[in-house]
Design a protein around this motif. Sequence first.
Motif, short mmCIF file in Angstrom:
data_model
loop_
_atom_site.label_atom_id
_atom_site.label_comp_id
_atom_site.label_asym_id
_atom_site.label_seq_id
_atom_site.Cartn_x
_atom_site.Cartn_y
_atom_site.Cartn_z
N ALA A 12 -9.24 -5.76 1.68
CA ALA A 12 -8.46 -6.54 2.64
C ALA A 12 -7.34 -7.31 1.95
CB ALA A 12 -9.38 -7.51 3.39
N SER A 13 -7.55 -7.72 0.71
CA SER A 13 -6.50 -8.45 0.00
C SER A 13 -5.26 -7.58 -0.18
CB SER A 13 -7.01 -8.94 -1.35
OG SER A 13 -7.08 -7.90 -2.32
N ILE A 14 -5.46 -6.27 -0.38
CA ILE A 14 -4.31 -5.37 -0.50
C ILE A 14 -3.60 -5.27 0.84
CG2 ILE A 14 -3.54 -3.10 -1.28
CD1 ILE A 14 -6.26 -2.73 -2.63
N VAL A 15 -4.39 -5.16 1.92
CA VAL A 15 -3.81 -5.07 3.26
C VAL A 15 -2.91 -6.26 3.53
CG1 VAL A 15 -4.33 -5.12 5.73
CG2 VAL A 15 -5.69 -3.68 4.21
N PHE A 16 -3.40 -7.46 3.28
CA PHE A 16 -2.62 -8.65 3.61
C PHE A 16 -1.49 -8.90 2.62
CE2 PHE A 16 -6.38 -9.32 6.21
CZ PHE A 16 -5.79 -9.71 7.40
N ARG A 17 -1.64 -8.46 1.40
CA ARG A 17 -0.52 -8.54 0.47
C ARG A 17 0.63 -7.67 0.95
NH1 ARG A 17 -2.84 -7.13 -4.23
NH2 ARG A 17 -2.10 -4.98 -4.27
N ARG A 18 0.32 -6.45 1.38
CA ARG A 18 1.35 -5.55 1.90
C ARG A 18 1.92 -6.07 3.22
NH1 ARG A 18 -1.27 0.48 0.89
NH2 ARG A 18 -1.32 0.36 -1.39
N ALA A 19 1.13 -6.82 3.95
CA ALA A 19 1.60 -7.37 5.22
C ALA A 19 2.43 -8.63 5.02
CB ALA A 19 0.42 -7.67 6.14
N GLY A 20 2.54 -9.12 3.80
CA GLY A 20 3.39 -10.27 3.52
C GLY A 20 2.68 -11.60 3.46
N ASP A 21 1.35 -11.62 3.57
CA ASP A 21 0.61 -12.88 3.52
C ASP A 21 0.01 -13.04 2.12
OD1 ASP A 21 -0.93 -15.13 3.91
OD2 ASP A 21 -1.63 -14.52 5.90
N ALA A 22 0.83 -13.46 1.17
CA ALA A 22 0.41 -13.54 -0.22
C ALA A 22 -0.70 -14.58 -0.43
CB ALA A 22 1.61 -13.87 -1.11
N GLY B 176 7.73 -4.97 9.61
CA GLY B 176 8.92 -4.76 8.80
C GLY B 176 8.64 -4.91 7.33
N ARG B 177 7.55 -5.62 6.98
CA ARG B 177 7.25 -5.83 5.58
C ARG B 177 6.03 -5.06 5.13
NH1 ARG B 177 6.17 -11.69 5.42
NH2 ARG B 177 6.18 -11.63 7.67
N PHE B 178 5.43 -4.30 6.05
CA PHE B 178 4.22 -3.56 5.70
C PHE B 178 4.61 -2.27 5.01
CE2 PHE B 178 -0.29 -3.31 6.25
CZ PHE B 178 -0.55 -1.98 6.00
N VAL B 179 4.20 -2.12 3.78
CA VAL B 179 4.58 -0.96 2.99
C VAL B 179 3.34 -0.17 2.64
CG1 VAL B 179 5.70 -0.15 0.88
CG2 VAL B 179 6.52 -2.20 2.01
N VAL B 180 3.34 1.09 2.89
CA VAL B 180 2.23 1.95 2.52
C VAL B 180 2.63 2.75 1.31
CG1 VAL B 180 0.74 3.84 3.25
CG2 VAL B 180 1.40 2.07 4.87
N ALA B 181 1.81 2.71 0.29
CA ALA B 181 2.21 3.31 -0.98
C ALA B 181 2.24 4.83 -0.93
CB ALA B 181 1.25 2.85 -2.08
N ALA B 182 1.26 5.41 -0.28
CA ALA B 182 1.19 6.87 -0.29
C ALA B 182 2.21 7.48 0.65
CB ALA B 182 -0.21 7.31 0.12
N ALA B 183 2.87 8.50 0.22
CA ALA B 183 3.84 9.22 1.07
C ALA B 183 3.08 10.07 2.07
CB ALA B 183 4.72 10.10 0.21
N VAL B 184 3.70 10.25 3.24
CA VAL B 184 3.11 11.11 4.26
C VAL B 184 3.34 12.55 3.88
CG1 VAL B 184 3.15 11.76 6.67
CG2 VAL B 184 3.47 9.38 6.02
N VAL B 185 2.27 13.31 3.77
CA VAL B 185 2.38 14.71 3.37
C VAL B 185 2.23 15.59 4.59
CG1 VAL B 185 1.40 16.51 1.91
CG2 VAL B 185 1.41 14.15 1.13
N ALA B 186 3.21 16.42 4.82
CA ALA B 186 3.17 17.32 5.98
C ALA B 186 2.14 18.40 5.74
CB ALA B 186 4.54 17.96 6.18
N PRO C 130 2.38 -7.87 19.31
CA PRO C 130 2.76 -9.28 19.45
C PRO C 130 1.74 -10.25 18.89
CG PRO C 130 3.19 -8.07 21.48
CD PRO C 130 2.43 -7.14 20.58
N VAL C 131 0.45 -9.85 18.86
CA VAL C 131 -0.55 -10.80 18.38
C VAL C 131 -0.49 -10.99 16.88
CG1 VAL C 131 -2.10 -10.27 20.28
CG2 VAL C 131 -2.35 -9.02 18.14
N ALA C 132 0.25 -10.14 16.17
CA ALA C 132 0.30 -10.26 14.71
C ALA C 132 0.81 -11.63 14.28
CB ALA C 132 1.18 -9.16 14.12
N GLU C 133 1.71 -12.21 15.03
CA GLU C 133 2.28 -13.49 14.64
C GLU C 133 1.29 -14.63 14.75
OE1 GLU C 133 4.48 -14.74 18.80
OE2 GLU C 133 5.51 -13.39 17.41
N ASP C 134 0.13 -14.37 15.39
CA ASP C 134 -0.87 -15.41 15.52
C ASP C 134 -1.82 -15.45 14.34
OD1 ASP C 134 -0.06 -16.19 18.16
OD2 ASP C 134 -0.96 -14.35 18.89
N LEU C 135 -1.68 -14.54 13.38
CA LEU C 135 -2.59 -14.51 12.25
C LEU C 135 -2.44 -15.76 11.39
CD1 LEU C 135 -2.15 -10.79 11.27
CD2 LEU C 135 -4.31 -11.86 11.92
#
Length: 536
Positions: free
Chosen positions: A191-201, A6-16, A531-536
Amino acid sequence: MSDVSGRFVVAAAVVAVSLVVMASSSAAAAAHDYGEALSKSLLYFEAQRSGRLPYFQRVWWRGHSGLTDGLEQGVDLVGGYYDAGDHVKFGLPMAFTITMLSWSVLEYGEEITAAGELGHALHAIKWGTDYFIKAHTHPNVLWTQVGDGDSDHYCWQRPEDMTTSRRAYKVDAENPGSEVAAETAAAMAAASIVFRRAGDAHYSHLLLHHAQQLFEFGDKYRGRYDASVEVVKNYYPSSSGYKDELLWAALWLHRATGRRGYLDYAVANADDFGGTGWAVSEFSWDIKYAGLQVLASKLLVEEKHLSSEQRAVVEKYRSKAEYYVCSCMNRNPGGADHNAGRTPAGLLFIRPWNNLQYVSNAAFLLTVYSDVLSALAQPLRCRSEDDDDGGAAAAVAGDEVLAFSKSQADYILGTNPMGTSYLVGYGERYPRRVHHRAASSASYQHDKEFIGCLQGFDSWYSARRENPHDLVGAVVGGPNAKDVFTDHRGAYMQTEACTYNTAPMVGVFSKLMELERRRRGEDAPPSSASPVAEDL
């Protein structure tokens, strides 16, 4: 960490884009289940884990291993990944694996999330970055290898039974290793960008702190890492030197921090370090030029405030990126001297040993670059290296670039003369005798009887029978230059798999999965984190 997707945001728009149906010489290529391929690809990394395995480990036939790594040197180096079918932890290819996994998530995180695989992707990345944090014991010290390749290769044992040397090796100010320091910096920055977008500041900030220190270390104390850690020379030597890794790391740190200093570094050193000079036909754990050239090209889409000087240099990076893409597609003028090799069935062929690493990396870079072309509403322009100053260029549509990437992915999944999937566990026919110690031996979970160093050669390596365990999700070395594959443990150039073969395919399969869904006119599934995401 809850509600990750729910908090994972991808900056680039999906281009058809158009999905081009590839055809074999006899019939249209069979459709593939890219979602299944994605899920299995992420499962593979669990089979390569070293250390104490987590309770949510899905690859049941693996057990804890390497639990005293670093003890002899007084440092905790438990964890990380085995790179292939042996049990040495090599820092450079491990870091490259994490960089490519992170890049896959950054480009195609929405697709991975929609497939319910984000949690597994984050776990795969974090298993590597947690280890890098341990290995970076001081600002100017990085432990870069555990184990010795020579002694390891004399034994055929399960990782749970290891009796070979677990000596650890480091680079520092007196014994520099700019390649491995910079690649690890790139991995942790991405990886720092990945986890920042995932909400783990907090974790994101920790990774970025290490990435910045490692880049400074690699840049200040310049030197080839294989001169400082000589035992790596027979396995992962640095043929391109360290300048490509320094540019690569600078670009990733710019993306992670937004700081102009890192972009200025990549611009100021572009010519001297070869970033705008090297025109190459391969991208790998060793040679980063094509990757950093594609990454630099993305600045034309994402960076709105480039100066005229910066833009001119970035365009030079882009010119070399296009040379690479055109080379893969056999569209550069000048014939074989300016284009990558191919098998008769159209598979990219760079080298006989583990050729699919080059194919998977090419498939990823071409997929990303097709997105760049779509965002810029421009075609690919192919000219030879000698024609950089304005020679005539053939225009290639962006969807044709993506179609070629798809053809390489489909070949890996079984659309090839042998009808064999080179992604283990996918399809009805795939390698059953992968060159892999753990997969070829009895599971430690069911048989804890010790297997000696040479005993494994007699009991398992030399046996003609299939491995007792499928190394699901592994991309093996692949067929030879004539599209012929030999499924035998002794044919290690073809049957050994590596983490950096599979990592870029996570992104490719995610993109193709989304395109296939759009082609069928299906609505996007509701986002749901694993479901395993909550174990990070």
